[in-house]
Design an enzyme around this catalytic site. Structure first.
Site, PDB file in Angstrom:
ATOM      1  N   TYR A   7     -47.302  -2.754   5.836  1.00 60.32           N
ATOM      2  CA  TYR A   7     -46.342  -2.711   4.732  1.00 60.32           C
ATOM      3  C   TYR A   7     -46.511  -3.878   3.766  1.00 60.32           C
ATOM      4  O   TYR A   7     -45.835  -3.941   2.747  1.00 60.32           O
ATOM      5  CB  TYR A   7     -44.911  -2.737   5.297  1.00 60.32           C
ATOM      6  CG  TYR A   7     -44.681  -3.939   6.183  1.00 60.32           C
ATOM      7  CD1 TYR A   7     -44.331  -5.169   5.635  1.00 60.32           C
ATOM      8  CD2 TYR A   7     -44.865  -3.857   7.555  1.00 60.32           C
ATOM      9  CE1 TYR A   7     -44.169  -6.281   6.430  1.00 60.32           C
ATOM     10  CE2 TYR A   7     -44.702  -4.962   8.363  1.00 60.32           C
ATOM     11  CZ  TYR A   7     -44.352  -6.165   7.793  1.00 60.32           C
ATOM     12  OH  TYR A   7     -44.203  -7.272   8.583  1.00 60.32           O
ATOM     13  N   GLY A   8     -47.389  -4.819   4.095  1.00 57.22           N
ATOM     14  CA  GLY A   8     -47.474  -6.050   3.304  1.00 57.22           C
ATOM     15  C   GLY A   8     -48.867  -6.347   2.802  1.00 57.22           C
ATOM     16  O   GLY A   8     -49.501  -5.519   2.154  1.00 57.22           O
ATOM     17  N   THR A   9     -49.364  -7.525   3.136  1.00 58.47           N
ATOM     18  CA  THR A   9     -50.627  -8.005   2.563  1.00 58.47           C
ATOM     19  C   THR A   9     -51.859  -7.284   3.091  1.00 58.47           C
ATOM     20  O   THR A   9     -52.951  -7.479   2.565  1.00 58.47           O
ATOM     21  CB  THR A   9     -50.795  -9.520   2.797  1.00 58.47           C
ATOM     22  OG1 THR A   9     -50.913  -9.769   4.198  1.00 58.47           O
ATOM     23  CG2 THR A   9     -49.633 -10.298   2.195  1.00 58.47           C
ATOM     24  N   LEU A  10     -51.714  -6.442   4.113  1.00 63.16           N
ATOM     25  CA  LEU A  10     -52.855  -5.686   4.643  1.00 63.16           C
ATOM     26  C   LEU A  10     -53.070  -4.356   3.923  1.00 63.16           C
ATOM     27  O   LEU A  10     -54.093  -3.702   4.123  1.00 63.16           O
ATOM     28  CB  LEU A  10     -52.678  -5.427   6.144  1.00 63.16           C
ATOM     29  CG  LEU A  10     -52.745  -6.667   7.041  1.00 63.16           C
ATOM     30  CD1 LEU A  10     -52.395  -6.298   8.476  1.00 63.16           C
ATOM     31  CD2 LEU A  10     -54.112  -7.314   6.977  1.00 63.16           C
ATOM     32  N   GLU A  82     -52.090 -11.683  12.919  1.00 58.69           N
ATOM     33  CA  GLU A  82     -50.652 -11.685  12.616  1.00 58.69           C
ATOM     34  C   GLU A  82     -49.867 -12.686  13.463  1.00 58.69           C
ATOM     35  O   GLU A  82     -48.645 -12.740  13.385  1.00 58.69           O
ATOM     36  CB  GLU A  82     -50.066 -10.282  12.803  1.00 58.69           C
ATOM     37  CG  GLU A  82     -50.639  -9.251  11.845  1.00 58.69           C
ATOM     38  CD  GLU A  82     -50.169  -9.424  10.410  1.00 58.69           C
ATOM     39  OE1 GLU A  82     -49.504 -10.433  10.088  1.00 58.69           O
ATOM     40  OE2 GLU A  82     -50.458  -8.543   9.595  1.00 58.69           O
TER      41      GLU A  82
END
Length: 149
Positions: A7-10, A82
């Site tokens: 949901y983010g920087t990936l 992570e």
């Protein structure tokens, strides 16, 4: 193989997506787009403007993201990347499928691993909750990549 929800920087187009493409970490295949079945607070916090999914089901929004199929090697790499289990925890949740690539889709929803946190500063609960993270979004909180720290 396992499904993960990012949901983010990936996500594609985000600062850390390159690690998903690096086959030396293992295999990650983009399968589609989705959103969490349950709502969660997605906040941007800390000095590096990191997106955090707070493990508080029922608060916040249904969060948009991407579904990947990953092998065991990539899953282990992502746990390390992570900071799991100290920074984030890997838990399973249901993701509503909005778009699926290829034949044999999973149906309306699929169980995915997600990196969320149950350990956060109390003031994070008062930050804005986001539905769809973008480092370049209108929030003005651009992510500071690890290589720049």
């Amino acid at each position: 193989m396992a499904h993960i929800f990012v949901y983010g920087t990936l996500k594609r187009g985000q600062p850390n997506h390159k690690v998903m493409l690096d086959q030396s970490h293992g295999l990650a295949t983009f399968r589609g787009r989705g959103c969490t079945v349950e709502s969660f607070p997605l906040v941007i916090a800390g000095e590096h403007n990191i997106p955090w999914l707070l493990h508080l089901p029922g608060k916040g929004h249904c969060v948009a993201g991407e579904i990947y199929e990953v092998d065991e090697q990539m899953l282990r790499f992502l746990d390390d990347f992570e900071g799991c289990p100290s920074m984030y925890q890997r838990t399973a949740l249901q993701v509503r499928v909005l778009e699926w690539e290829g034949a044999g889709g999973p149906g309306d929803s699929v169980q995915c691993f997600v990196y969320s946190t149950a350990t956060y500063a109390p003031e994070w609960l008062f930050l804005p909750y986001h539905k769809n993270y973008d480092s370049e979004g209108p929030h003005g909180l651009r992510y500071n990549p690890r290589e720049n720290r």
